[in-house]
Write a protein that holds these residues in place. Sequence first.
Motif, mmCIF file in Angstrom:
data_model
loop_
_atom_site.group_PDB
_atom_site.id
_atom_site.type_symbol
_atom_site.label_atom_id
_atom_site.label_comp_id
_atom_site.label_asym_id
_atom_site.label_seq_id
_atom_site.Cartn_x
_atom_site.Cartn_y
_atom_site.Cartn_z
ATOM 1 N N ALA A 156 0.824 -1.205 0.000
ATOM 2 C CA ALA A 156 0.000 0.000 0.000
ATOM 3 C C ALA A 156 0.858 1.255 0.000
ATOM 4 O O ALA A 156 0.540 2.246 -0.669
ATOM 5 C CB ALA A 156 -0.941 -0.014 1.202
ATOM 6 N N ARG A 157 1.964 1.226 0.727
ATOM 7 C CA ARG A 157 2.869 2.385 0.728
ATOM 8 C C ARG A 157 3.535 2.577 -0.632
ATOM 9 O O ARG A 157 3.642 3.707 -1.114
ATOM 10 C CB ARG A 157 3.935 2.201 1.808
ATOM 11 C CG ARG A 157 3.429 2.487 3.198
ATOM 12 C CD ARG A 157 4.591 2.612 4.169
ATOM 13 N NE ARG A 157 4.170 3.148 5.438
ATOM 14 C CZ ARG A 157 5.009 3.447 6.426
ATOM 15 N NH1 ARG A 157 6.307 3.238 6.284
ATOM 16 N NH2 ARG A 157 4.547 3.943 7.562
ATOM 17 N N ARG A 158 3.953 1.479 -1.238
ATOM 18 C CA ARG A 158 4.606 1.605 -2.540
ATOM 19 C C ARG A 158 3.659 2.154 -3.595
ATOM 20 O O ARG A 158 4.073 2.917 -4.479
ATOM 21 C CB ARG A 158 5.136 0.239 -2.990
ATOM 22 C CG ARG A 158 6.290 -0.297 -2.186
ATOM 23 C CD ARG A 158 6.987 -1.424 -2.938
ATOM 24 N NE ARG A 158 6.063 -2.429 -3.409
ATOM 25 C CZ ARG A 158 5.708 -3.511 -2.711
ATOM 26 N NH1 ARG A 158 6.208 -3.684 -1.499
ATOM 27 N NH2 ARG A 158 4.866 -4.397 -3.213
ATOM 28 N N THR A 159 2.402 1.763 -3.532
ATOM 29 C CA THR A 159 1.428 2.197 -4.533
ATOM 30 C C THR A 159 0.748 3.508 -4.162
ATOM 31 O O THR A 159 -0.116 3.982 -4.905
ATOM 32 C CB THR A 159 0.359 1.113 -4.730
ATOM 33 O OG1 THR A 159 -0.251 0.804 -3.465
ATOM 34 C CG2 THR A 159 0.982 -0.151 -5.312
ATOM 35 N N GLY A 160 1.126 4.108 -3.039
ATOM 36 C CA GLY A 160 0.579 5.408 -2.666
ATOM 37 C C GLY A 160 -0.821 5.364 -2.083
ATOM 38 O O GLY A 160 -1.521 6.387 -2.068
ATOM 39 N N ARG A 161 -1.255 4.227 -1.593
ATOM 40 C CA ARG A 161 -2.583 4.134 -0.991
ATOM 41 C C ARG A 161 -2.530 4.553 0.475
ATOM 42 O O ARG A 161 -1.604 4.178 1.195
ATOM 43 C CB ARG A 161 -3.122 2.705 -1.091
ATOM 44 C CG ARG A 161 -3.448 2.268 -2.511
ATOM 45 C CD ARG A 161 -4.019 0.855 -2.523
ATOM 46 N NE ARG A 161 -4.454 0.469 -3.858
ATOM 47 C CZ ARG A 161 -5.651 0.723 -4.351
ATOM 48 N NH1 ARG A 161 -6.549 1.355 -3.602
ATOM 49 N NH2 ARG A 161 -5.967 0.362 -5.584
ATOM 50 N N PRO A 162 -3.536 5.309 0.939
ATOM 51 C CA PRO A 162 -3.528 5.716 2.352
ATOM 52 C C PRO A 162 -3.787 4.583 3.312
ATOM 53 O O PRO A 162 -3.452 4.683 4.492
ATOM 54 C CB PRO A 162 -4.657 6.766 2.409
ATOM 55 C CG PRO A 162 -5.566 6.410 1.284
ATOM 56 C CD PRO A 162 -4.677 5.861 0.197
ATOM 57 N N GLN A 163 -4.405 3.489 2.838
ATOM 58 C CA GLN A 163 -4.643 2.322 3.678
ATOM 59 C C GLN A 163 -4.643 1.075 2.803
ATOM 60 O O GLN A 163 -4.711 1.161 1.577
ATOM 61 C CB GLN A 163 -5.968 2.456 4.425
ATOM 62 C CG GLN A 163 -7.170 2.648 3.532
ATOM 63 C CD GLN A 163 -8.438 2.854 4.339
ATOM 64 O OE1 GLN A 163 -8.541 2.411 5.484
ATOM 65 N NE2 GLN A 163 -9.415 3.522 3.766
ATOM 66 N N THR A 164 -4.562 -0.062 3.440
ATOM 67 C CA THR A 164 -4.492 -1.312 2.685
ATOM 68 C C THR A 164 -5.853 -1.645 2.083
ATOM 69 O O THR A 164 -6.893 -1.201 2.596
ATOM 70 C CB THR A 164 -4.059 -2.468 3.601
ATOM 71 O OG1 THR A 164 -5.065 -2.673 4.604
ATOM 72 C CG2 THR A 164 -2.734 -2.160 4.266
ATOM 73 N N PRO A 165 -5.887 -2.421 1.002
ATOM 74 C CA PRO A 165 -7.189 -2.845 0.456
ATOM 75 C C PRO A 165 -8.055 -3.577 1.473
ATOM 76 O O PRO A 165 -9.277 -3.438 1.463
ATOM 77 C CB PRO A 165 -6.785 -3.766 -0.703
ATOM 78 C CG PRO A 165 -5.438 -3.276 -1.126
ATOM 79 C CD PRO A 165 -4.765 -2.833 0.136
ATOM 80 N N ARG A 166 -7.461 -4.341 2.354
ATOM 81 C CA ARG A 166 -8.234 -5.049 3.381
ATOM 82 C C ARG A 166 -8.991 -4.057 4.261
ATOM 83 O O ARG A 166 -10.184 -4.226 4.548
ATOM 84 C CB ARG A 166 -7.310 -5.923 4.230
ATOM 85 C CG ARG A 166 -8.058 -6.787 5.244
ATOM 86 C CD ARG A 166 -7.082 -7.330 6.278
ATOM 87 N NE ARG A 166 -6.076 -8.190 5.681
ATOM 88 C CZ ARG A 166 -6.142 -9.518 5.660
ATOM 89 N NH1 ARG A 166 -7.177 -10.131 6.197
ATOM 90 N NH2 ARG A 166 -5.171 -10.219 5.118
#
Length: 376
Positions: free
Chosen positions: A91-101
Motif C-alpha cells: 500500500a505504501r509503494r502504490t501510494g494508498r492511504p490504507q491497505t485494500p483489506r
Amino acid sequence: MAEQMLSEVGVATAATDLGLRWIAMRHADDHVHIVATLVREDGRTNWMRNDYPRCVKATYNVARRYDLHRRVPPADRTAHRRAHPVEVSKARRTGRPQTPRDELRRRVRRAVAAAGSEEEFFVGLREAGVLVRLRRSSTDAQMITGYAVALPGAGTASGRPVYFGGGRLAPDMTLPKLRLRWEISVPPPATPTVGRSERVEAMRQAAKVATAAADDIRRAARTEPERAQATAVAAADLLTSLAYVMEGDRRGPLHRAAEVFDRAARDLYRRVPRSTSRCQEMRAMSRLVALMGRLSGDDDTIAALALVMDLARLADTLEQLRKAQQRLHQAEAARAAADALRMVAGGRQPTVTLPLTATPRPEPTVGGGRRAGRGR
C-alpha cells in the motif's frame, strides 16, 4: 513468577517429570525473555496448541496475583484481522492511504449498516464500487453460502483482483452471521422524502433512539446481557451510517471513531447476538440516516452533531459495561471512541489512540543494507 506462568501453560513440570526444559533470561530491569523447548527429555514432542492465548491468559493471571501495575488482559478475539506487513508495504509503494483489506472492511461495514436484507446488502456492495464474488452450495446452485469482495485496481502484478472473504475482514462479517441481523427486519419508510428538514427530523429520531439504547444497556447489563450486547452492536451500525453521512468516502475522524466503537461493541469469540426489538429499531434508524444522504446545511449539521454527542454518551455506557464484564480491551476501545466522538461534536480533530493498521517495519539487514543469503 515465570515458573507459575509456565506451569499454567503446561511448559514447566515437576522435577521428577522428564518434561520440557526452559530458561528465563533477564534482559532489562523490567522484563525477562523465556525460551522453551517443545521436545521432552524422553524424546516426545509437545506441540503446545493454542499456546499464544494460553500464555497471554497465564501472564495476566500472574500479574493480577502479584498486583502488578501493568496487566495485559487475555485475548478476547474481538479485534478484526489486521493487515499483513506485506499488504502494508505494498500500500505504501502504490501510494494508498490504507491497505485494500482495511478499505474493503470500511465499505462492507457501511453496506451492512444500510441494508435490511441480504439482497440490499449485495446491491450496496456493488454501489460502493466493490467487486463481489458469491460462493454457492455444492449441492444446490441456488443457495448462497458465502461471499468474497475485492477492490478494483488493487490486484496482483498480473492484474487479477485479490478477494477477501467476510471472515477475513472482521469476525462478524461472514454471511451466516450477517443473516442473523436480518431475521427480524423493521424497514424504514418506503421511498422517504429526502430534504434538509427531513434529514434534521431523521437525526432527531436517531438521537432519541440512541438515548433510549443507552438506558436499555444500563438496565439489561445484569439481567439480560445478551440484550445489552445486541443493542451495542446495533449502535455501531448507526454510528457507521452517520460517519458516511458526515464525511462521505473520506476516512476522517468520525470513520475512525466508528471503527474503534465497532471493536468495543463486538461479542466475545466471534459470537453474534440474536436480534431484539431495540436493536432492530436502531438498525431502522441506521438505514434511515443512510438514505437521507449527505449533509447540506447548518440545520442538519447541528442535528448530526447532537446525535454524535448522544452516541458519545452511549459509548460511556458501553465502557462501564465492558469494565464490569472485565473485558478490558473493549473498555479501552469504548473509552477511545467516546473521547473521539466528543471531540468531533466540539468541532475538534480527535486522535484515536488504537491503531487500526499495522505499521510496517524495516526488515533486518546486514552488510550494506542487503540481506544475507541463507546458507544451505
